[in-house]
Design a protein around this motif. Sequence first.
Motif, short mmCIF file in Angstrom:
data_model
loop_
_atom_site.label_atom_id
_atom_site.label_comp_id
_atom_site.label_asym_id
_atom_site.label_seq_id
_atom_site.Cartn_x
_atom_site.Cartn_y
_atom_site.Cartn_z
N THR A 25 0.83 -1.21 0.00
CA THR A 25 0.00 0.00 0.00
C THR A 25 0.86 1.26 0.00
O THR A 25 0.60 2.22 -0.74
N LEU B 79 2.37 1.70 -3.46
CA LEU B 79 1.38 2.19 -4.43
C LEU B 79 1.09 3.67 -4.22
O LEU B 79 0.87 4.41 -5.19
N ASP B 80 1.10 4.12 -2.98
CA ASP B 80 0.96 5.55 -2.71
C ASP B 80 2.10 6.34 -3.35
O ASP B 80 1.88 7.38 -3.97
N ASP C 136 1.66 6.42 -7.21
CA ASP C 136 0.32 6.70 -7.71
C ASP C 136 0.28 7.69 -8.87
O ASP C 136 -0.58 7.60 -9.73
N ASP C 137 1.21 8.64 -8.91
CA ASP C 137 1.15 9.69 -9.93
C ASP C 137 1.83 9.30 -11.23
O ASP C 137 1.86 10.10 -12.17
N GLN D 133 -5.78 1.54 -2.16
CA GLN D 133 -4.68 1.56 -3.12
C GLN D 133 -4.53 0.20 -3.80
O GLN D 133 -4.24 0.13 -5.01
N THR E 98 -7.35 -0.12 -6.32
CA THR E 98 -7.07 0.74 -7.48
C THR E 98 -6.02 0.10 -8.38
O THR E 98 -6.13 0.16 -9.61
N GLU E 99 -5.02 -0.53 -7.78
CA GLU E 99 -3.99 -1.17 -8.59
C GLU E 99 -4.57 -2.33 -9.40
O GLU E 99 -4.18 -2.55 -10.55
N ARG F 43 -6.17 -0.83 -12.32
CA ARG F 43 -5.18 -0.38 -13.31
C ARG F 43 -4.55 -1.54 -14.06
O ARG F 43 -4.25 -1.42 -15.25
#
Length: 367
Positions: A11, A14-15, A18-19, A149, A152-153, A156
């Motif tokens: 996590t 991934l933070d 993230d961008d 996170q 979200t991954e 993606r």
Amino acid sequence: MTSITYSDAVTDALDRLDDLGYERAGRQDLANHGPMGAEALAALGHPEAIPAWVTGYRNAIAHNDPPGPRFAIDPAEESSWRPALGAFDRVGDWEALFRRELADAPWRDVLVRWWPRLLPGLFSRLTHGPIRTAHAVRSVAATSSPSPQQITELARGLAYWAARFTTLPGQASLGGQRTVAEAVAAAPRAPINPATPPAALLRDGLSSLLDQPGYTDTLQALRADHVQVLLSTMTAQFAGLCLAQTRYTPVPLVHGVTAPAALRLVLPYLPAGLHEPTLTAMWQTHTALLFLFAGDSHDEDDIRARAAETEVPGFDDLIAAAVEHGDEHVIKFTDACLREHLLRPDPRYPAAALAVQQRIPRRGKPS
């Protein structure tokens, strides 16, 4: 010293990532490996190395900006989602779709619904779509309460697979009479110019696969076997190819190991009826990798025996060396070889892990 759990480490990574967009900036649109590499480090038992590794990865490689959604995709209407397959300019739309899907249903239900839709495009950007998805599946499956996170991954990973959806020519089956080793040995292959970039081999080779002698026969050559056994023979065979094929960069062929090893991570969450189609799609991808990147078959017949005679460090040392090495392909390949070797020991796995570490340039340390 405070220890960090696998899920917390993933996590946090991934933070930090993230961008970053889906692909690297520049003329070669290579996949973003950050989430996959970080998750593999956590799975290898080195969560403490992830923050520095992420910093080094970000410093070494520029990425495109994350795209935003433009036009909504309706998952219930085939006329809406099917034309968007393989349309990379719709990757933001795909991410928005999977975010909605994962917010409304359990992640396994979403995976099972979309797996057969995406499976024909398994080759997606040299298999990076399904591999990124599999790393995300391992992450969310490791906890009863995945973080936002982690979810979200997964969105993606599926979005990248869909947006880089790539079908291969011909029709594969598991109705042949040959083992993986026999099928690979029988496939006629031509030498590769070592100066040709992988992107050029892909661009020029995919459209002409059907014209290559033996390609169609190889697609139909493989015989069915128990799913787990067949996956093992696939990964071991391509680990051997990574050892034998020393006249070209090993990066494309490592996906002949990391892709089926990634599929193994997902199979427990799929119904049994999807297992054989998944392996059939993997064999079609293996056949393409074989004809595009394996070159002529030299010194491959005795590669397993030679690997058994090679002095190789133990996997603890190989893992430590991969962490120190820093390259994302080396980390993921070492992870895949370790998992496959634990399931069905074969000397080609540790020997290939060592060889790939030696042949791929090291990642510089973060400043």
